[in-house]
Every structure is written in structure tokens, then in C-alpha cells.
Motif scaffolding. Structure first.
Motif: not given
Ligand SMILES: [Zn+2]
Length: 684
Positions: A481, A483-484, A486, A509, A512, A581, A585
Motif C-alpha cells: 500500500d 507504493y500505491r 498518491k 518512490q 522501489r 503485491e 506495485a
């Protein structure tokens, strides 16, 4: 400051003691259940356990145990004398001088380099080896005469039965029982119909004085801190030993550090020795000891310091009471008695549900104390703790106050919770720990897992205080979550404006792309730290390969016991969805070039003379180990910590060494190089 104890700095330690303990435990258990007519494993599986133990500890007393069910006789059959035998100490076992004052400690140190060690609250033990064989173990007694406890010492996994090179000497140290072993020991004693022991400290002296149940000594541990060459202070022994065995002189050490390195190499566990060059380092070591005291796994009551230079020891000598070259430091401890008004339970990030005693507030060493951690559920059971009990607590060195014991027990019996205090899931118990089994839905465990990921992925600025509002808003539940999220999602965090939101978003970010070892470490699998994953990655090339690994493939790798191998495989399996997941992501684990491990500034040259070759260094070298490592890396070589079929060569200063790495190398037919061979290869 960071504490690098000598033990971690390249002592070649046989890592078999943990395995011996596991095997002895399993064999004893299966002997007992077999006699009660309920075998849990096949005869063949049982024989494999015995064969493995025979191969690493052929004299282990568990192999001689017959009639395990009639437990009062366990071990007694092998006893040479059931009556307590008094034995003299050739060199008296003295006490230690002690101080509670830091300025006094510094004055005594007088700027000389010191070696600090833990001061363990256990019992002193002396081990006499003749021609390399453990011949006699004795307690301190009054310092001049102790009691023989050899049959018990045989059961302690970190008391080696043999010393290298068949030397004769005396090893002194402290025998103790860790908190976690104490809880298992207490359970076993109750099952055997014995009284429940009251504390780790009391049970050590209690069992040492008993004439039966020698096998219970397998719950004990031993730290070695002194080496006495055979015959020192006892001309008779010296003459005898020399007549029989004139060819092997005992090692001579110039410093405490040399002595500890030898002890570590001989298979002993060490009391965390650390060289301390100045007063600041001494204070840093005391901070380290305090931290361990707060963890409370090993019962400590301070630290011991000695001058590193052994010539000084000879020069200063001893008084009738203590050596002048050693000084112990203790914190003035204050105790108090108070009443338990409640016991609260909380779930940790790994799902362990642990108790805290709430007490009538008392004032101790300058602080008001109203909560006492009780570590784990078994503690509550072991002391039958409940509301109304009058308990004694201690606080020393400004560490977290500790529970000492029950002074006056209230009526009734202890209670364990049935459901997780955080999520309500029914708890599971193994008799010692209570755990919440729902790792994915339990909020306590979700938060822990996310914070662990943030730490391993090195996501800056995202503290617990900022994660909590994101979780409460339902934006973050799992690792993926993060990485999801905004940019505007971060505005739910109190006092967060666009600038900080942008920063947090960017930091996430940036994580990643993550080294595979950090990715795996970020999954928070119990019993596996970053170095665990690094050594596994020497044997498995990528994430998919590690996920496919079976315990049978992991166990043969040096440093992995059956238990940890199974934990790793089960842990990866339980986190399959998380891994999926995270990948979906957009998190990308990167397999790093192993030559960049550690300091990172010695990236290897792809066209160097050792390009792509893997080396393992073992034992002491004439050149500093770090320099040798640098040279190998600079020539394009890679370093590994354990020998495998991927190893190109093992580099050693001692070609005859019987260390486990050398054995493995010989087994696998891996090249064994001395330093000159390495130097020649580097020149090419
Ligand atoms: Zn829960």
C-alpha cells in the motif's frame, strides 16, 4: 558509539554447540516418549539423530542415557561418584574488586587500554583439561576448595569436550541460565514432579548441588573468561603433566584480546569482550551492558574490566581477595516492594502477546515506577502472578526496572488471555508464549511489519507518528500500500503540508529499487536478519530461487540449523501474497554484486586477475584480514563467509587447521591457499 565485540571480529568459531544442544534435546525427548510407548518418529529417523550427534559429539552423555523415563536415574549411571567430591583449586578462585563509581573506575584504568566483558550473575566454574580432554569441572566453592560437577558440565553445549592440539590447561568462566532457557527448564522440572525453580540464578546453583538430573544442565550456558596454563601455581600438576606429555606447550598470550581470540577459536562462548582504548570507550561499553540488562535475556549485574596487557597482570599480581588487574563495575541497585493492581497484555509486531504488571507506583533510583515488563506469558505462569501479589522489583543503572520475585502471594491462580488484545483473534499457546496467529489482519502486527519494511528499505522521514494516521485513514494496510499512495494522501498526516507530502512521496518512490537482501529482510521473517539473507544469497541466485528453497537445501549451509531453515521457508511461504503485491506495485529487488558488500568502497574490477572468483578467508593471517579482503575485492574477487561448491579457494594462515570451514573445503575438494599463493595470484 557502536560496539564491535571481539567475538564478531573474525574469530573462527565452531558453530556446532547450538546443533549439539538441539540434538541432545531431541534425543532425550524421543527416548522418553519411546519408553512411554508412543514413538513420534521412525526408528530410522531416530538413528539419524543419534548418528549426527555421534559424529560431532561422540562422548555426549545423552548417548549413554538408558531408562530415560525413570528420570531420577538419568545421567546418574554415568556418574563417577554420586557423592559430592570436594576438589582443591591449584590457583585460588579469587573474588573481584568492585566499584560503583565511574570516576573511580577511570582512576583505576589510568588511561591504560582495557578489555571489557559482561559481568554475568551466575556461578563460577573451573574446567580442567588434560591432554585436550575435559577431565574435571568444579565449582568455585570458597575459592580454595570447590565441588566436582564434571557429570553436569558434560551436558552443557558450550563447554567443549576437547581442546585443540591436546593441550593441558584450566579454563574458568561463568555458568548461567538465560531467561528463555529458564522458562523451558522450569516447565520440564514441573513435568518431572520437581519444585518450580524461582529464578535463573538460583536454579544454576541448585542443580549444580544436586546428585541427580544431570541432564537438566543442558539448559545452562557457559562464558569462558580465563585461561591458566596447566601447572601454574601447582608444581605437582605441572611436573606430572610435563612428564606425560612433554611435547605440547600451552599457548602464551601477550594480551587479553589474544587470550579471548584463542578461547573463541577453541569453541568457547565469550562474555562479549571488547577492547577499550579510552575513557569514552569504557562509557560506551557500559551503555552497551545497560542495553543488554534491559533486554534481560542474560542475567547481568555489571561489567568487568581488565588491563589488556598481560605483562601488567604479572607485575601487579593479586591480593588475598582479588587480582589488582581486574575491576568490576556495578550500578547501585535499588529495590522496592509493591502490589500488583493489574496485568495488561499487548501484541508485538511479530505477534507475541506479552504481559506487563501494573503496580502501585513506587519511587526507585529517581523515577516513579508503575509498570513492570514481564517479558512473556511463561513468566506469569512460572511465578503464578496475579492481582494482589506483593512483588519485589529492582532498578539499577537507570535501566528499565526488573521483576525480582513474589514476596507475598495472593490467593488464586494466574490467568492468560484467550484473545488477542488488538484484534480479538483466538491466541495460540506453546506452553511458553502466547501468539496472535493473524499476521495480516492484526493491527499491531501490520504496523510492526510496515515499520520494519520502512527501516529495511531505508525510507527516510516516514516515522511511526506519520504511518499511524495513514493506517487510521485506511490508506495503508500492507507493505505494498505504501507504493500505491498518491501525493495528496500524505496530507491526512497532521501538520503536513505539500512540501513534506512531496518529500515523503519521493522517498517512497526512491525505495522501489531495493537490494534483494534488504527486500527479504523487510519481510520481517522471524529468526532471519540481513546477514542471514546475505549468506543465503551466496547459495541462491535470486528471489524466485530463494522462494523455492526447501529446508533440506538450507540446512547444509554453514550457520543454518534445522529450526532456522524451517522458519525461513515457512516465513517466506506465509508472505507469498506480500511478495506478489510488492512486485505488482512496482518494487524491484536488485541482486547486488557481492563484492560491494560491507564498506562498498572496494568495488571489484571485472577484468582483475581474480574476476568472478569466490574466496573464503579462515583463521588468522599474517596481514590484517581487512587488507586481504580489500586486495581480493580490488582484483575482482568475491568474498563469502561460508564454503560451498561455488567457492574458488579458501585462504588460510594455517593449512593444518581443523576448523569447520577447512573441513568443508576438503570435503568439497575446494582449493586451499596459503597467503603466498594468494599473493602470487594477485600479481598475475
Ligand atoms: Zn492480533
Amino acid at each position: 558509539m557502536t560496539i564491535r565485540i571481539i567475538e564478531e571480529e573474525g574469530i573462527e568459531r565452531p558453530v556446532v554447540s547450538q546443533r549439539i544442544a538441539e540434538l541432545a534435546d531431541a534425543i532425550l525427548h524421543h527416548k522418553k516418549v519411546y519408553e512411554s510407548g508412543q514413538s513420534e518418529i521412525s526408528d530410522a529417523a531416530y538413528d539419524r539423530l543419534e548418528d549426527e550427534l555421534k559424529s560431532i559429539a561422540p562422548d555426549h552423555p545423552v548417548l549413554q542415557v538408558v531408562g530415560a523415563a525413570s528420570d531420577s536415574s538419568v545421567g546418574a549411571g554415568a556418574a563417577s561418584g554420586v557423592n559430592v567430591r570436594k576438589v582443591e583449586h591449584a590457583t585460588p578462585m579469587l573474588s573481584l574488586d568492585k566499584t560503583y563509581s565511574l570516576p573511580d573506575l577511570h582512576r583505576w584504568a589510568a588511561d591504560k587500554p582495557l578489555v571489557g566483558t559482561l559481568k554475568v550473575d551466575g556461578n563460577s566454574l573451573s574446567l580442567v583439561y588434560e591432554k585436550g580432554l575435559l577431565n574435571l569441572a568444579k565449582t568455585r566453592g570458597n575459592g580454595r576448595v570447590g565441588e566436582e560437577v564434571t557429570d553436569k558440565a558434560f551436558w552443557i553445549a558450550d563447554v567443549p569436550r576437547n581442546l585443540p592440539n591436546g593441550i593441558s590447561c584450566e579454563i574458568r568462566g561463568e555458568i548461567y541460565c538465560t531467561e528463555s532457557k529458564f522458562l523451558r527448564l522450569a516447565d520440564e522440572m514441573v513435568q518431572m514432579g520437581l519444585d518450580r525453580p524461582t529464578s535463573p540464578r538460583n536454579i544454576v546453583s541448585g542443580l549444580l548441588g544436586r546428585k541427580a538430573h544431570f541432564e537438566l544442565a543442558r539448559y545452562f550456558s557457559f562464558f569462558a573468561f580465563d585461561f591458566i596454563a596447566s601447572g601454574a601455581g601447582d608444581a605437582r600438576d605441572a611436573a606430572g603433566a610435563n612428564d606425560r606429555n612433554p611435547s605440547i606447550p600451552a599457548p602464551r598470550f601477550k594480551s587479553e584480546v589474544e587470550k579471548f581470540k584463542w578461547l573463541g577459536g577453541a569453541g568457547f562462548s565469550l562474555p562479549h569482550p571488547q577492547v577499550l582504548e579510552d575513557a569514552k570507550a569504557v562509557e560506551g561499553y557500559l551503555e552497551y551492558v545497560k542495553k543488554l540488562m534491559a533486554e534481560d535475556e542474560i542475567g547481568l549485574d555489571g561489567a568487568v574490566f581488565s588491563y589488556n596487557d598481560l605483562a601488567l597482570h604479572d607485575e601487579l599480581g593479586v591480593t588475598a581477595h582479588h587480582p589488582r588487574y581486574k575491576m568490576s563495575f556495578k550500578w547501585q541497585g535499588q529495590t522496592a516492594v509493591s502490589t500488583v493492581t493489574g496485568i495488561t497484555w499487548a501484541t508485538s509486531r511479530l505477534g507475541a502477546v506479552t504481559p506487563v504488571a501494573v503496580i502501585d507506583p513506587v519511587f526507585l533510583s529517581g523515577a516513579s515506577i508503575s509498570n513492570i515488563s514481564l517479558h512473556n506469558a511463561a513468566h506469569v505462569k512460572a511465578f503464578n502472578l496475579k492481582v494482589g501479589d506483593r512483588i519485589e522489583i529492582v532498578r539499577s543503572g537507570e535501566v528499565i526496572p526488573k521483576f525480582l520475585g513474589v514476596i507475598e502471594a495472593a490467593d488464586g491462580s494466574y490467568l492468560w488471555p484467550l484473545a488477542c488484545p488488538q484484534c480479538g483473534t483466538t491466541l495460540i499457546s506453546d506452553g511458553i508464549r502466547l501468539t496472535c496467529p493473524d499476521a495480516t489482519a492484526c493491527p499491531a502486527q501490520q504496523l510492526g511489519a510496515i515499520l520494519n519494511w520502512i527501516r529495511c528499505a531505508e525510507i527516510d522521514d516516514l516515522s511511526e507518528k506519520r504511518v499511524l494516521p495513514l493506517m487510521e485513514a485506511g490508506l495503508v494496510r500492507t507493505l505494498a500500500d505504501l507504493y500505491r499512495l498518491k501525493l495528496e494522501d500524505f496530507l491526512v498526516i497532521p501538520q503536513t503540508r505539500e512540501k513534506m507530502a512531496g518529500k515523503l512521496f519521493a522517498n517512497i518512490q526512491a525505495s522501489r529499487s531495493i537490494p534483494l537482501a534488504s527486500f527479504l529482510n523487510g519481510l520481517g521473517i522471524e529468526g532471519a536478519g540481513r546477514t542471514t539473507w546475505e549468506s543465503l544469497l551466496e547459495h541462491f541466485s535470486g528471489l524466485a530461487e530463494i522462494q523455492r528453497a526447501t529446508p533440506e537445501e538450507i540446512i547444509p549451509i554453514e550457520g543454518f540449523a534445522e529450526k532456522s531453515a524451517k522458519q525461513i521457508v515457512a516465513g517466506l511461504d506465509a508472505r507469498r501474497v506480500w511478495i506478489q503485491e510488492l512486485l505488482e506495485a512496482g518494487v524491484t529487488p536488485v541482486v547486488q554484486n557481492r563484492s560491494g558488500r560491507g564498506d562498498g568502497q572496494f568495488e571489484g574490477h571485472a577484468d582483475g586477475p581474480l574476476a568472478g572468483l569466490q574466496f573464503v578467508i579462515t583463521g588468522s593471517l599474517t596481514a590484517p584480514r581487512l587488507d586481504v579482503e580489500k586486495a581480493i575485492k580490488a582484483a575482482g574477487g568475491k568474498l563469502a563467509t561460508s564454503v560451498s561448491k561455488n567457492t574458488f579457494a579458501v585462504v588460510t594462515g594455517d593449512l593444518d587447521s581443523g576448523s569447520s570451514k577447512m573441513k568443508k573445503a576438503r570435503e568439497l575438494g575446494v582449493k586451499i591457499w596459503n597467503e603466498e599463493q594468494l599473493r602470487n595470484a594477485l600479481k598475475e
